[in-house]
Design an enzyme around this catalytic site. Structure first.
Site, PDB file in Angstrom:
ATOM      1  N   SER A 118       0.831  -1.236   0.088  1.00 35.08           N
ATOM      2  CA  SER A 118      -0.104   0.039   0.025  1.00 35.08           C
ATOM      3  C   SER A 118       0.888   1.220  -0.189  1.00 35.08           C
ATOM      4  O   SER A 118       0.381   2.390  -0.415  1.00 35.08           O
ATOM      5  CB  SER A 118      -1.010   0.038   1.298  1.00 35.08           C
ATOM      6  OG  SER A 118      -1.636  -1.144   1.648  1.00 35.08           O
ATOM      7  N   HIS A 139      -1.320  -2.917  -7.086  1.00 34.10           N
ATOM      8  CA  HIS A 139      -2.067  -2.433  -5.697  1.00 34.10           C
ATOM      9  C   HIS A 139      -3.657  -2.830  -5.866  1.00 34.10           C
ATOM     10  O   HIS A 139      -4.259  -1.951  -6.562  1.00 34.10           O
ATOM     11  CB  HIS A 139      -2.010  -0.967  -5.346  1.00 34.10           C
ATOM     12  CG  HIS A 139      -2.080  -0.734  -4.245  1.00 34.10           C
ATOM     13  ND1 HIS A 139      -2.708   0.561  -3.930  1.00 34.10           N
ATOM     14  CD2 HIS A 139      -2.663  -1.334  -3.014  1.00 34.10           C
ATOM     15  CE1 HIS A 139      -3.200   0.774  -2.664  1.00 34.10           C
ATOM     16  NE2 HIS A 139      -3.325  -0.503  -2.168  1.00 34.10           N
ATOM     17  N   GLU A 151      -4.243  -0.484  -9.112  1.00 39.42           N
ATOM     18  CA  GLU A 151      -3.260   0.799  -9.278  1.00 39.42           C
ATOM     19  C   GLU A 151      -2.075   0.257  -9.509  1.00 39.42           C
ATOM     20  O   GLU A 151      -1.541  -0.686  -9.052  1.00 39.42           O
ATOM     21  CB  GLU A 151      -3.150   1.467  -7.952  1.00 39.42           C
ATOM     22  CG  GLU A 151      -2.541   3.100  -7.949  1.00 39.42           C
ATOM     23  CD  GLU A 151      -2.676   3.516  -6.775  1.00 39.42           C
ATOM     24  OE1 GLU A 151      -2.519   2.961  -5.579  1.00 39.42           O
ATOM     25  OE2 GLU A 151      -2.506   4.714  -6.551  1.00 39.42           O
ATOM     26  N   ASN A 189      -3.691   5.794  -1.786  1.00 40.79           N
ATOM     27  CA  ASN A 189      -3.644   6.230  -0.401  1.00 40.79           C
ATOM     28  C   ASN A 189      -2.997   7.646  -0.178  1.00 40.79           C
ATOM     29  O   ASN A 189      -3.475   8.443   0.933  1.00 40.79           O
ATOM     30  CB  ASN A 189      -2.736   5.135   0.328  1.00 40.79           C
ATOM     31  CG  ASN A 189      -3.371   3.760   0.405  1.00 40.79           C
ATOM     32  OD1 ASN A 189      -4.467   3.970   0.927  1.00 40.79           O
ATOM     33  ND2 ASN A 189      -2.789   2.774   0.243  1.00 40.79           N
TER      34      ASN A 189
HETATM   35  N1  LIG Z   1      -5.983  -4.712   3.961  1.00 39.89           N
HETATM   36  C1  LIG Z   1      -6.121  -3.834   2.897  1.00 39.89           C
HETATM   37  O1  LIG Z   1      -7.321  -3.328   2.823  1.00 39.89           O
HETATM   38  C2  LIG Z   1      -5.032  -3.526   1.789  1.00 39.89           C
HETATM   39  C3  LIG Z   1      -5.259  -3.041   0.761  1.00 39.89           C
HETATM   40  C4  LIG Z   1      -4.674  -2.808  -0.321  1.00 39.89           C
HETATM   41  C5  LIG Z   1      -3.231  -3.368  -0.246  1.00 39.89           C
HETATM   42  N2  LIG Z   1      -2.866  -3.822   1.243  1.00 39.89           N
HETATM   43  C6  LIG Z   1      -1.413  -4.471   1.240  1.00 39.89           C
HETATM   44  O2  LIG Z   1      -1.730  -5.840   0.898  1.00 39.89           O
HETATM   45  C7  LIG Z   1      -0.459  -6.592   1.721  1.00 39.89           C
HETATM   46  C8  LIG Z   1      -1.028  -7.418   2.729  1.00 39.89           C
HETATM   47  O3  LIG Z   1      -2.030  -7.103   3.426  1.00 39.89           O
HETATM   48  P1  LIG Z   1      -3.318  -7.797   4.318  1.00 39.89           P
HETATM   49  O4  LIG Z   1      -4.033  -6.875   4.827  1.00 39.89           O
HETATM   50  O5  LIG Z   1      -3.643  -9.101   3.236  1.00 39.89           O
HETATM   51  O6  LIG Z   1      -2.405  -8.351   5.354  1.00 39.89           O
HETATM   52  P2  LIG Z   1      -2.670  -9.493   6.422  1.00 39.89           P
HETATM   53  O7  LIG Z   1      -2.173  -9.180   7.675  1.00 39.89           O
HETATM   54  O8  LIG Z   1      -3.976  -9.951   6.469  1.00 39.89           O
HETATM   55  O9  LIG Z   1      -2.033 -10.969   5.807  1.00 39.89           O
HETATM   56  C9  LIG Z   1      -0.551 -10.834   5.743  1.00 39.89           C
HETATM   57  C10 LIG Z   1       0.035 -12.452   5.489  1.00 39.89           C
HETATM   58  O10 LIG Z   1       1.218 -12.372   5.064  1.00 39.89           O
HETATM   59  C11 LIG Z   1       1.814 -13.671   5.535  1.00 39.89           C
HETATM   60  N3  LIG Z   1       3.365 -13.355   5.807  1.00 39.89           N
HETATM   61  C12 LIG Z   1       4.233 -12.763   6.401  1.00 39.89           C
HETATM   62  N4  LIG Z   1       5.403 -12.820   6.221  1.00 39.89           N
HETATM   63  C13 LIG Z   1       5.546 -13.613   5.302  1.00 39.89           C
HETATM   64  C14 LIG Z   1       6.445 -14.257   4.555  1.00 39.89           C
HETATM   65  N5  LIG Z   1       7.859 -14.104   4.679  1.00 39.89           N
HETATM   66  N6  LIG Z   1       6.035 -15.172   3.513  1.00 39.89           N
HETATM   67  C15 LIG Z   1       5.078 -15.655   3.329  1.00 39.89           C
HETATM   68  N7  LIG Z   1       3.926 -15.077   3.947  1.00 39.89           N
HETATM   69  C16 LIG Z   1       4.151 -14.204   4.909  1.00 39.89           C
HETATM   70  C17 LIG Z   1       1.330 -13.677   7.282  1.00 39.89           C
HETATM   71  O11 LIG Z   1       1.479 -14.893   7.634  1.00 39.89           O
HETATM   72  C18 LIG Z   1      -0.343 -13.347   6.597  1.00 39.89           C
HETATM   73  O12 LIG Z   1      -1.014 -14.479   6.278  1.00 39.89           O
HETATM   74  C19 LIG Z   1       0.313  -5.415   2.447  1.00 39.89           C
HETATM   75  O13 LIG Z   1       1.266  -4.953   1.723  1.00 39.89           O
HETATM   76  C20 LIG Z   1      -0.868  -4.394   2.622  1.00 39.89           C
HETATM   77  O14 LIG Z   1      -0.611  -2.974   2.594  1.00 39.89           O
HETATM   78  C21 LIG Z   1      -3.812  -4.171   2.110  1.00 39.89           C
END
Ligand SMILES: NC(=O)c1ccc[n+]([C@@H]2O[C@H](COP(=O)([O-])OP(=O)(O)OC[C@H]3O[C@@H](n4cnc5c(N)ncnc54)[C@H](O)[C@@H]3O)[C@@H](O)[C@H]2O)c1
Length: 295
Positions: A118, A139, A151, A189
């Site tokens: 993000s 994104h 994005e 963002n």
């Molecule tokens: N939540 C949102 O609304 C949103 C929207 C757009 C983008 N994002 C981005 O997407 C990404 C993920 O966010 P999320 O909300 O899904 O997070 P989340 O915490 O729900 O999931 C993250 C996952 O990554 C896994 N993980 C951590 N380290 C790891 C590794 N070394 N190898 C493999 N897996 C690993 C964790 O076990 C977890 O299951 C982030 O970069 C976030 O900024 C989130």
């Protein structure tokens, strides 16, 4: 390009895997946690069931989608044949840089490496690999199977060819890809987070309560969800970390996170995922009900 690897089976990773699989791609979903992989597959199944119930897809399409996904706990095994890797692991710079170093070693030379970050600089992520021209931001928005926008973030060295490939691929998923350059917060963002932060500041200053602030923005501005509810869904920890990246990146106080947001994250109130944020999700089915309006 039919083989996709997705790193991280959390909120975004399972949605990204679901979407690629629904459009016929073979997806290898990779996470360090077996529990998160099981939870990810359970979420995909539940969302597909909902789509079947709403007659958006058939029972057969649901079955095919699930068959297209296999799960792995090892990056090395999961990315062996990948044409594209989409990284959606925890929003933490060190974790992402370590993953991209590992991906660069493990993936075939031609594999494109995308991040769903993000806020973390794509140019910085690319700099730890030997293929910066093949590193790009994809994104996706939450919930991924529903939201149209992707994005597409061009790092400083991302090639035209890679950008074009990823734009076309996103269109194959029936998404609308939009190209932007790599500056803190990108576009989505950079505009959204100051609004959410201002809503939190408005609460912090006692101008109005949670429900009132959300009602003003929902009914007055026709937003589908109030800003405080949206912050709960995104995750307050995620909001805080994006604001911090923008604050550091631009050195501009207008991006300084509200002290109330900082305190809530410190107290473990991170929104839907922790059961409590601006709203309480622990007792009620509120999160499920709100999500159902959108998925
Ligand atoms: N939540 C949102 O609304 C949103 C929207 C757009 C983008 N994002 C981005 O997407 C990404 C993920 O966010 P999320 O909300 O899904 O997070 P989340 O915490 O729900 O999931 C993250 C996952 O990554 C896994 N993980 C951590 N380290 C790891 C590794 N070394 N190898 C493999 N897996 C690993 C964790 O076990 C977890 O299951 C982030 O970069 C976030 O900024 C989130």
């Amino acid at each position: 390009m039919k083989n996709i690897a997705v790193i991280g089976a959390g909120t975004m990773g399972n949605g990204i895997a679901h979407t690629f699989a629904q459009f016929g791609y073979k997806v290898k979903l990779i996470d360090i946690s077996e529990e998160n992989l099981s939870r990810g597959i359970a979420t995909i199944t539940k969302n597909l069931d909902r789509m079947v119930a709403k007659e958006k897809i058939s029972e057969e399409e649901k079955k095919q989608t699930l068959e297209n996904i296999t799960v792995y706990t090892s990056i090395e095994e999961g990315v062996e044949y990948a044409g594209l890797v989409v990284e959606a692991a925890t929003e933490n710079e060190k974790i992402k840089l370590d993953i991209f170093r590992e991906l660069d070693e493990a993936c075939p030379e031609e594999t494109i490496l995308a991040s769903n970050t993000s806020s973390i600089s794509i140019t910085k992520i690319a700099s730890v690999t030997k293929r910066p021209e093949k590193v790009i931001g994809m994104h996706f928005m939450n919930p991924v199977p529903i939201m149209k926008l992707v994005e597409i973030i061009r790092g400083y060295n991302t090639s035209d060819e890679v950008t074009e490939t990823i734009m076309e691929l996103s269109k194959n998923l029936k998404k609308v890809p939009t190209e932007v350059n790599d500056y803190p917060g990108f576009v989505a963002n950079r505009i959204l987070m100051p609004m959410l932060n201002e809503a939190i500041e408005t609460l912090y200053n006692n101008v109005a309560g949670v429900e009132e602030i959300d009602t003003v923005m929902k009914l007055g501005m026709a937003h589908p969800m109030g800003p405080l509810q949206l912050a709960d869904f995104i995750g307050l920890d995620v909001c805080l970390s994006i604001l911090e990246v923008m604050y550091d990146g631009f050195k501009n106080p207008k991006y300084a996170p509200c002290p109330l947001l900082v305190n809530m994250v410190r107290a473990g109130k991170t929104g839907v995922k922790s059961g409590e944020g601006f709203y309480d999700y622990s007792q009620s089915k509120k999160a499920e009900k709100v999500a159902e309006q959108f998925i």
